[in-house]
Design an enzyme around this catalytic site. Structure first.
Site, PDB file in Angstrom:
ATOM      1  N   LYS A 102      49.465  90.349  19.178  1.00 40.40           N
ATOM      2  CA  LYS A 102      48.924  91.108  17.695  1.00 40.40           C
ATOM      3  C   LYS A 102      47.640  90.560  17.789  1.00 40.40           C
ATOM      4  O   LYS A 102      46.499  91.369  17.331  1.00 40.40           O
ATOM      5  CB  LYS A 102      49.716  90.503  16.456  1.00 40.40           C
ATOM      6  CG  LYS A 102      51.220  91.082  16.637  1.00 40.40           C
ATOM      7  CD  LYS A 102      51.794  90.404  15.434  1.00 40.40           C
ATOM      8  CE  LYS A 102      51.995  89.102  15.019  1.00 40.40           C
ATOM      9  NZ  LYS A 102      52.897  88.319  16.025  1.00 40.40           N
ATOM     10  N   ARG A 149      50.030  79.449  26.783  1.00 38.84           N
ATOM     11  CA  ARG A 149      48.977  80.041  25.917  1.00 38.84           C
ATOM     12  C   ARG A 149      47.990  78.925  25.633  1.00 38.84           C
ATOM     13  O   ARG A 149      48.474  77.934  24.996  1.00 38.84           O
ATOM     14  CB  ARG A 149      49.818  80.891  24.670  1.00 38.84           C
ATOM     15  CG  ARG A 149      48.355  81.311  23.848  1.00 38.84           C
ATOM     16  CD  ARG A 149      49.014  82.248  22.703  1.00 38.84           C
ATOM     17  NE  ARG A 149      50.026  81.777  21.861  1.00 38.84           N
ATOM     18  CZ  ARG A 149      50.186  82.574  20.763  1.00 38.84           C
ATOM     19  NH1 ARG A 149      50.130  83.942  20.806  1.00 38.84           N
ATOM     20  NH2 ARG A 149      50.954  82.116  19.740  1.00 38.84           N
ATOM     21  N   ARG A 188      48.227  75.409  20.725  1.00 39.59           N
ATOM     22  CA  ARG A 188      48.776  75.500  19.361  1.00 39.59           C
ATOM     23  C   ARG A 188      50.055  74.515  19.205  1.00 39.59           C
ATOM     24  O   ARG A 188      51.055  74.341  20.142  1.00 39.59           O
ATOM     25  CB  ARG A 188      49.542  76.665  18.646  1.00 39.59           C
ATOM     26  CG  ARG A 188      48.067  77.493  18.215  1.00 39.59           C
ATOM     27  CD  ARG A 188      48.660  78.820  18.104  1.00 39.59           C
ATOM     28  NE  ARG A 188      49.799  79.137  17.213  1.00 39.59           N
ATOM     29  CZ  ARG A 188      50.322  80.117  16.720  1.00 39.59           C
ATOM     30  NH1 ARG A 188      49.277  81.320  16.865  1.00 39.59           N
ATOM     31  NH2 ARG A 188      51.297  80.576  16.310  1.00 39.59           N
ATOM     32  N   ARG A 205      60.843  80.137  15.560  1.00 39.98           N
ATOM     33  CA  ARG A 205      59.850  81.390  15.468  1.00 39.98           C
ATOM     34  C   ARG A 205      60.561  82.710  15.535  1.00 39.98           C
ATOM     35  O   ARG A 205      60.172  83.655  14.942  1.00 39.98           O
ATOM     36  CB  ARG A 205      58.533  81.180  16.034  1.00 39.98           C
ATOM     37  CG  ARG A 205      57.610  80.263  15.217  1.00 39.98           C
ATOM     38  CD  ARG A 205      56.684  79.633  16.150  1.00 39.98           C
ATOM     39  NE  ARG A 205      55.471  80.348  16.586  1.00 39.98           N
ATOM     40  CZ  ARG A 205      54.886  80.481  17.699  1.00 39.98           C
ATOM     41  NH1 ARG A 205      54.913  79.278  18.561  1.00 39.98           N
ATOM     42  NH2 ARG A 205      53.653  81.305  17.810  1.00 39.98           N
ATOM     43  N   ARG A 222      55.402  89.162   6.593  1.00 42.25           N
ATOM     44  CA  ARG A 222      56.445  88.487   7.383  1.00 42.25           C
ATOM     45  C   ARG A 222      57.952  88.567   6.891  1.00 42.25           C
ATOM     46  O   ARG A 222      58.843  88.275   7.165  1.00 42.25           O
ATOM     47  CB  ARG A 222      56.275  87.229   7.702  1.00 42.25           C
ATOM     48  CG  ARG A 222      55.681  87.102   9.092  1.00 42.25           C
ATOM     49  CD  ARG A 222      55.440  85.521   9.513  1.00 42.25           C
ATOM     50  NE  ARG A 222      55.338  85.167  10.697  1.00 42.25           N
ATOM     51  CZ  ARG A 222      54.129  85.178  11.469  1.00 42.25           C
ATOM     52  NH1 ARG A 222      53.012  85.392  10.842  1.00 42.25           N
ATOM     53  NH2 ARG A 222      54.082  84.282  12.551  1.00 42.25           N
TER      54      ARG A 222
HETATM   55  P1  AMP Z   1      50.984  83.085  13.456  1.00 41.21           P
HETATM   56  O1  AMP Z   1      49.674  82.399  13.890  1.00 41.21           O
HETATM   57  O2  AMP Z   1      50.891  84.267  12.934  1.00 41.21           O
HETATM   58  O3  AMP Z   1      51.977  82.877  14.651  1.00 41.21           O
HETATM   59  O4  AMP Z   1      51.517  82.088  12.338  1.00 41.21           O
HETATM   60  C1  AMP Z   1      51.761  80.572  12.747  1.00 41.21           C
HETATM   61  C2  AMP Z   1      52.721  80.076  11.706  1.00 41.21           C
HETATM   62  O5  AMP Z   1      52.032  80.347  10.228  1.00 41.21           O
HETATM   63  C3  AMP Z   1      54.139  80.797  11.466  1.00 41.21           C
HETATM   64  O6  AMP Z   1      55.023  80.304  12.354  1.00 41.21           O
HETATM   65  C4  AMP Z   1      54.521  80.355   9.818  1.00 41.21           C
HETATM   66  O7  AMP Z   1      54.864  78.969   9.921  1.00 41.21           O
HETATM   67  C5  AMP Z   1      53.154  80.547   9.467  1.00 41.21           C
HETATM   68  N1  AMP Z   1      52.768  81.947   8.815  1.00 41.21           N
HETATM   69  C6  AMP Z   1      51.761  82.799   9.293  1.00 41.21           C
HETATM   70  N2  AMP Z   1      51.717  83.880   8.496  1.00 41.21           N
HETATM   71  C7  AMP Z   1      52.721  83.838   7.718  1.00 41.21           C
HETATM   72  C8  AMP Z   1      53.425  84.697   6.735  1.00 41.21           C
HETATM   73  N3  AMP Z   1      52.734  85.917   6.546  1.00 41.21           N
HETATM   74  N4  AMP Z   1      54.450  84.271   6.019  1.00 41.21           N
HETATM   75  C9  AMP Z   1      54.949  83.180   6.116  1.00 41.21           C
HETATM   76  N5  AMP Z   1      54.600  82.053   6.877  1.00 41.21           N
HETATM   77  C10 AMP Z   1      53.444  82.432   7.839  1.00 41.21           C
END
Ligand code: AMP
Length: 217
Positions: free
Chosen positions: A14, A127, A161, A172, A88
């Site tokens: 994404k 990554r 990360r 996740r 999400r």
């Molecule tokens: P990402 O970078 O999109 O993989 O997000 C990293 C982490 O941020 C996720 O595993 C969640 O802990 C939190 N997070 C990001 N976006 C959301 C969302 N829309 N709702 C809830 N938690 C989120």
């Protein structure tokens, strides 16, 4: 101009596709993950509150992420929004519809990036990204040309990360299947859903995304 959601599990690509759309079409990427990581490093109260939840791989509360998106939507826009990692959950999807309506806009397409779990584990465990320009790399499939230096901007601030480890990734993925994948049915019934093969080469995925976008405008 189109407003789109990129939907898919962690590692589906994404962020990579969103970056291309920003560069090539002047769209605005709204990544709640990036916003939350920024809050984490800047040490705000909210950042402290979400840090452990994020590192474990669980979702932070709807209230927090909806608040973040609301703030960004009201502060201007470029050539359409790319929602990356948001919504999400079903309440987040409902909230997004309401927030867009409030600014006189709508959602044009939800692009589901389809991938296999084994590929995700491989992609995520190798990554790393440039802390300065955000370019994404992989130990095996896309290393930097010069070790420790970003190919794009020359920065040596390369980061992994905290949640890109096997245990957090497992959490996740479960969060994705339990809470996010119901959005596929939700948007299918709304008539907004399009699927792309997220296992294809980056440029081929980008071409499929572009074809969907070009149908919307
Ligand atoms: P990402 O970078 O999109 O993989 O997000 C990293 C982490 O941020 C996720 O595993 C969640 O802990 C939190 N997070 C990001 N976006 C959301 C969302 N829309 N709702 C809830 N938690 C989120």
């Amino acid at each position: 101009m189109a407003n789109i959601i990129l939907l898919g599990p962690p590692g589906a690509g994404k962020g990579t596709q969103a970056r291309k759309l920003v560069d090539e079409r002047g769209m605005v990427q709204l990544s709640t993950g990036d916003m939350l990581r920024e809050a984490k490093t800047s040490g705000t109260e909210m950042g402290k509150k979400v840090a452990e939840v994020m590192d474990r791989g669980e979702l932070v509360t709807d209230e927090i992420v909806i608040g973040l998106i609301e703030e960004k939507l009201s502060s201007g826009q470029g050539n359409g929004f790319i929602f990356d990692g948001f919504p999400r959950t079903l309440p987040q999807a409902d909230a997004l519809g309401r927030l867009l309506a409030k600014i006189g806009q709508k959602l044009d397409a939800v692009i589901e990036m389809r991938v296999d779990d084994e590929v995700l584990v491989h992609r995520i465990s190798g990554r790393f990204t440039c802390g300065k320009c955000g370019e994404v790399y992989h130990d095996a499939t896309k290393p930097t040309k010069v070790a420790g230096t970003c190919d794009v901007c020359g920065s040596t601030d390369l980061r992994r990360r905290a949640d890109d480890n096997e245990e957090s990734l497992r959490t996740r993925l479960m969060e994705y299947y339990k809470k996010t994948s119901p959005l596929i049915g939700y948007y299918y019934h709304a008539g907004d859903l399009f699927g792309v093969d997220g296992l294809a080469e980056i440029d081929d995925v980008a071409a499929s995304v572009a074809a969907i976008l070009d149908q919307q405008v």
